[in-house]
Design an enzyme around this catalytic site. Structure first.
Site, PDB file in Angstrom:
ATOM      1  N   ASP A 711       0.899  -1.157   0.000  1.00 19.03           N
ATOM      2  CA  ASP A 711       0.000   0.000   0.000  1.00 19.03           C
ATOM      3  C   ASP A 711       0.934   1.203   0.000  1.00 19.03           C
ATOM      4  OD1 ASP A 711      -1.875   1.955   0.348  1.00 19.03           O
ATOM      5  OD2 ASP A 711      -2.635   1.244   2.273  1.00 19.03           O
ATOM      6  N   TRP A 713       2.710   4.873  -2.054  1.00 21.19           N
ATOM      7  CA  TRP A 713       2.427   6.090  -2.813  1.00 21.19           C
ATOM      8  C   TRP A 713       3.746   6.765  -3.163  1.00 21.19           C
ATOM      9  CZ3 TRP A 713       1.033   5.266   2.305  1.00 21.19           C
ATOM     10  CH2 TRP A 713       1.812   5.937   3.275  1.00 21.19           C
TER      11      TRP A 713
END
Length: 714
Positions: A711, A713
């Site tokens: 997860d 970014w």
């Protein structure tokens, strides 16, 4: 003739009903997936959802080019709109933009050979299609694909269809631009004729815009040759007509002042709550989790009780932001709209396929504050398009140079991280009153929700969602504005300040309309929805897990550990639970430092916290099954990061992986996550005596089997 028995009749009736349902789908029994998906077009008087047949739609509206988009954050949709606009203005194509989820695909085998389909597709997560592209992706890549003419893949049913494709990806992810690559291959396999090579934009390298510009020029050349198009001088043709309504005032009940749809306008809270329809949720708790004055990290508790919003541990919560008042004022001022900011406007699509991006009638202020990404990055193409509306010849020449010279644009705009109003100010301080508001609407993305990993367990906090968010404030050396401030995190900081008694919150000199349109967010409320994720704990609590989450990347792991502690307290067998956490200094930014030691453990049966005198430690609840390894990068002269701690525990990591432990990473994709992936391969190679290549293959297998989850970014 043999007599039909009861079972035969039941089967026959079922077959007849199924056949009728299939051939009449979308006509008699079809229901929209989302009742709010067409709320903007309905609010603006358009007839939405009349047909799901794209060929029929194109014939009805006289189009010969459709630009489909698969978009998660709005960027691919923006590129699709730009492509359609350019095709129309430069080559006279009759273009339309289409959301992939708005149409069916079985009839693509009837796509006329005098038309072209364009696909602008973002890759989401670990090589996954965006939410609106899932059905399309599964259809064209399926093994049993079947079209309206009855043909399968072996019949090359799309032989009449010409197409081009551009993908949006990030090279820091394992499956870079996987969606456009797989769709491109699938369409070719089905017989479609690709015009020009598929393009790939790389957000990870920061070259998305230049990749797009470099791809589209040769694409247009080849497409013009195939379709006998003639290039002409591009002249701005508005997509939207804007009418100032002297007959209405902002106090009029049917004027939208930032409400996302009609129910919100009328003060009705009605689900389902999703990316078209947020829930206005109360913030029941907010606090600072850093202990330094120059940086902020917020912990917030969002109450979703009574909303029917549900989440699972590992999901994301979307926060709908508003733009800072300072930037709204800047935008209005440079366009010469300050005196008319509260003027009511109606917006209408001048083309039957155009979708107005927000409900109207509204005001200039509301459109800019709640619906337009005015602080977003600026494209070179956008700047070039504004040159024609410059206040004088000098500024016109400067805008043209910025649009043409990519190195000059990088120096003056990209490296400075300027938003569009700042660009206009830097070129000419005079008001840009000739710029049509329609071109700003068309060229600036819709203000998008921001997604945060939920930092609580749904088993423990069923109706209360935790957020952990570092407030963004980036200083740009040599930049005149100097500081780039996160749109949403500063908005959340203002809400936190308000909740803690500050009458006029102004985080980092910014102010926000935190009470919302018509004070509907008063009392510290925030618009949210939940997005489900594949980032999940194993179904069996006894399975071991390894988590790597420095900084705010620890957020979902707080939820994971919270859940496992509660399961252990309930008597369930919980497997080894290992967390690698890193920050700068334990005295400054060690998130949830006290919680790893002491935390009220919640009863799964009652979902109520135990009384204060029976507080339990995570460590105490989980026993030896829980281990925390820390890395501090600024505590001493030696910088230590989580990947180093991971390497130090190579034996433990290998042992747990051989027990089929799940391996999780959350945080920065560009550096940390990539290096963790490398270190894991090295651990497997060294501990098992394997070659580097074989170890890397094993890590890839872990990813494909969902044993290794990210997860991340950039």
């Amino acid at each position: 003739m043999a007599q039909l028995d009861t079972l035969d009749l039941i089967v026959l009736v079922a077959l007849l009903i199924g056949t009728a349902a299939y051939f009449t789908k979308g006509t008699y029994w079809g229901v929209p997936k989302d009742p709010y998906a067409t709320s903007f077009t309905n609010a603006n008087g358009a007839k939405a959802g009349k047909t799901r047949n794209i060929i029929e739609k194109m014939e009805e509206t006289g189009k010969n080019a459709v630009v489909f988009y698969g978009s998660q954050t709005g960027t691919a949709e923006d590129y699709a709109s730009r492509l359609a606009k350019e095709g129309s203005s430069r080559f006279g194509l009759k273009t339309m933009v289409a959301d992939l989820e708005d149409y069916d695909y079985e009839n693509l085998d009837t796509f006329p050979d005098d038309k072209v389909a364009m696909f602008v597709l973002a890759t989401y997560g670990e090589g996954e299609p965006t939410d609106n592209a899932v059905d399309f992706f599964e259809f064209v890549t399926g093994n049993d694909v079947s079209f309206s003419g009855g043909g399968g893949a072996e019949d090359t049913p799309l032989s009449n269809m010409k197409f081009v494709a551009f993908g949006l990806g990030n090279n820091t992810y394992e499956h870079y631009n996987a969606l456009v690559r797989r769709v491109n291959a699938a369409l070719i396999k089905l017989g479609a004729q690709r015009i020009s090579a598929a393009g790939e934009g790389d957000d990870g390298a920061g070259t998305m815009e230049e990749d797009f510009l470099a791809w589209k020029e040769p694409m247009w050349t080849e497409l013009a040759g195939k379709m006998n198009l003639e290039e002409r001088e591009a002249v701005y043709e508005p997509t939207f007509g804007i009418t100032e309504r002297e007959d209405m005032s902002p106090e009029t009940n049917d004027v939208y002042l930032g409400e996302p749809n009609k129910n919100h306008l009328e003060g009705i809270s009605k689900g389902p709550y999703n990316s078209h329809n947020p829930y206005i949720a109360p913030i029941v708790e907010s606090r600072e989790v850093f202990t330094v004055k120059d940086r902020n990290c917020l912990h917030m508790e969002i109450d979703v009780s009574g909303s029917n919003l549900t989440y699972q541990t590992g999901d994301h919560i979307a926060v709908w932001p508003t733009n800072a008042g300072k930037e709204v004022d800047r935008f209005l001022n440079i366009l010469g709209l300050s005196d008319r900011r509260h003027m009511v406007i109606s917006v209408k699509g001048l083309d039957p396929t155009a979708r107005v991006p927000f409900p109207t009638p509204t005001t200039y202020d509301a459109a800019i504050r709640y619906h337009m990404e005015i602080c977003g990055p600026v494209s070179r193409q956008f700047v070039a398009s504004l040159a024609a509306f410059a206040p004088n010849e000098d500024s016109k020449d400067e805008m043209a140079r910025l649009g043409e010279d990519k190195d000059y644009f990088k120096e003056k705009v990209s490296n400075q991280r300027l938003n569009i109003a700042q660009v206009l100010e830097s070129v000419c301080e005079s008001k840009w009153t000739s710029v049509p508001f329609s071109i700003m609407m068309e060229s600036i993305q819709k203000l998008q929700p921001r997604y945060y990993s939920i930092s609580s367990s749904s088993l423990v906090q069923k109706t209360k969602i935790s957020i952990t968010a570092v407030v963004e404030e980036v200083r740009i050396p040599g930049s005149k504005p100097n500081i780039v401030k996160g749109v949403t995190t500063n908005y959340l900081l203002a809400l936190k300040q308000k909740q803690h008694g500050e009458p006029d919150p102004d985080p980092h000199g910014l102010t926000y309309a935190i009470t919302g349109p018509r004070n509907k967010y008063d009392g510290c409320h925030v618009p949210v929805h939940v997005r489900h994720s594949n980032f999940k704990l194993p179904s069996a609590p006894s399975k071991p897990i390894i988590m790597v989450g420095p900084g705010s990347g620890v957020a979902p792991f707080r939820g994971f550990i919270q859940e496992r502690a509660a399961q252990a307290k309930a008597g369930e067998k919980v497997g080894k639970t290992v967390l690698f956490y890193g920050c700068r200094k334990p005295s400054e930014d060690f998130l949830y430092k006290d919680e790893w030691e002491v935390r009220p453990i919640v009863s799964i049966a009652s979902h109520k916290a135990c009384t204060p005198n029976v507080k339990q430690m995570y460590k105490q609840a989980l026993g030896d099954s829980f281990e925390l390894f820390t890395a501090f990068s600024r505590e001493t002269s030696e910088k230590v990061y989580v990947q180093q701690r991971l390497a130090e525990q190579a034996s433990l990591i290998n042992e747990l992986l051989q027990q089929k432990a799940n391996f999780y990473v959350c945080g920065d994709a560009a550096n940390m996550a990539r290096e963790v992936n490398v270190v894991l391969g090295q651990i497997v190679a060294e501990q098992r005596g394997l070659s580097t290549e074989k170890a890397e293959e094993l890590v890839k297998t872990m990813r494909s089997s969902n044993q290794y989850q990210e997860d991340v970014w950039s």
